[in-house]
Design a protein around this motif. Sequence first.
Motif, PDB file in Angstrom:
ATOM      1  N   ASN A   8      61.390 -24.946 -33.700  1.00 65.19           N
ATOM      2  CA  ASN A   8      62.315 -26.076 -33.762  1.00 65.19           C
ATOM      3  C   ASN A   8      61.568 -27.291 -34.303  1.00 65.19           C
ATOM      4  O   ASN A   8      60.618 -27.763 -33.698  1.00 65.19           O
ATOM      5  N   LEU A   9      62.003 -27.760 -35.462  1.00 64.77           N
ATOM      6  CA  LEU A   9      61.471 -28.996 -36.019  1.00 64.77           C
ATOM      7  C   LEU A   9      62.468 -30.099 -35.741  1.00 64.77           C
ATOM      8  O   LEU A   9      63.657 -29.968 -36.025  1.00 64.77           O
ATOM      9  N   GLY A  10      61.964 -31.183 -35.193  1.00 65.76           N
ATOM     10  CA  GLY A  10      62.825 -32.316 -34.895  1.00 65.76           C
ATOM     11  C   GLY A  10      63.239 -33.041 -36.156  1.00 65.76           C
ATOM     12  O   GLY A  10      62.796 -32.735 -37.263  1.00 65.76           O
ATOM     13  N   ALA A  19      65.144 -29.084 -26.408  1.00 70.61           N
ATOM     14  CA  ALA A  19      65.493 -29.948 -25.273  1.00 70.61           C
ATOM     15  C   ALA A  19      64.768 -31.287 -25.361  1.00 70.61           C
ATOM     16  O   ALA A  19      65.380 -32.346 -25.166  1.00 70.61           O
ATOM     17  N   ASN A  20      63.475 -31.263 -25.660  1.00 67.47           N
ATOM     18  CA  ASN A  20      62.715 -32.509 -25.773  1.00 67.47           C
ATOM     19  C   ASN A  20      63.206 -33.347 -26.950  1.00 67.47           C
ATOM     20  O   ASN A  20      63.274 -34.578 -26.860  1.00 67.47           O
ATOM     21  N   SER A  25      66.288 -38.243 -28.777  1.00 67.16           N
ATOM     22  CA  SER A  25      67.460 -38.823 -29.449  1.00 67.16           C
ATOM     23  C   SER A  25      68.346 -39.573 -28.462  1.00 67.16           C
ATOM     24  O   SER A  25      68.836 -40.677 -28.770  1.00 67.16           O
ATOM     25  N   GLN A  26      68.552 -39.009 -27.289  1.00 67.44           N
ATOM     26  CA  GLN A  26      69.385 -39.675 -26.286  1.00 67.44           C
ATOM     27  C   GLN A  26      68.748 -40.978 -25.814  1.00 67.44           C
ATOM     28  O   GLN A  26      69.450 -41.979 -25.615  1.00 67.44           O
ATOM     29  N   ARG A  84      75.953 -36.263 -31.481  1.00 68.46           N
ATOM     30  CA  ARG A  84      76.320 -34.863 -31.758  1.00 68.46           C
ATOM     31  C   ARG A  84      75.951 -33.952 -30.589  1.00 68.46           C
ATOM     32  O   ARG A  84      76.681 -33.008 -30.282  1.00 68.46           O
ATOM     33  N   SER A  85      74.825 -34.215 -29.932  1.00 68.65           N
ATOM     34  CA  SER A  85      74.367 -33.327 -28.853  1.00 68.65           C
ATOM     35  C   SER A  85      75.231 -33.461 -27.602  1.00 68.65           C
ATOM     36  O   SER A  85      75.230 -32.587 -26.753  1.00 68.65           O
ATOM     37  N   LYS A  86      75.976 -34.564 -27.487  1.00 72.42           N
ATOM     38  CA  LYS A  86      76.877 -34.744 -26.330  1.00 72.42           C
ATOM     39  C   LYS A  86      78.168 -33.946 -26.500  1.00 72.42           C
ATOM     40  O   LYS A  86      78.853 -33.666 -25.534  1.00 72.42           O
ATOM     41  N   GLN A  87      78.504 -33.606 -27.722  1.00 66.06           N
ATOM     42  CA  GLN A  87      79.774 -32.907 -27.997  1.00 66.06           C
ATOM     43  C   GLN A  87      79.671 -31.438 -27.705  1.00 66.06           C
ATOM     44  O   GLN A  87      78.733 -30.808 -27.700  1.00 66.06           O
TER      45      GLN A  87
END
Length: 87
Positions: A8-10, A19-20, A25-26, A84-87
Amino acid sequence: MAPKQQVNLGIDGVQRSKANDTIISQNVAVVFSAPTGQAVLQYLLSITLQLVHGPDVSTESLRHLKGQRFIVALIDQRIAHAHRSKQ
């Protein structure tokens, strides 16, 4: 043979767990969601992405500005990623 583990590349190109990356982002989104944070982001946009130089600008100045623009755009992308991650 063991299955390949997916890397996983951020958003910033750094390898970390999904998760991290979402937590980062959050956190960025929370910082810039308050009125003061929004005002700071607008200021950063005005001195980077919305800034236009004339034909006499040096290569060094353009490179410096490009780095600044990258950071501000990264903040903006992190905020969008958090939404986007909240949706």
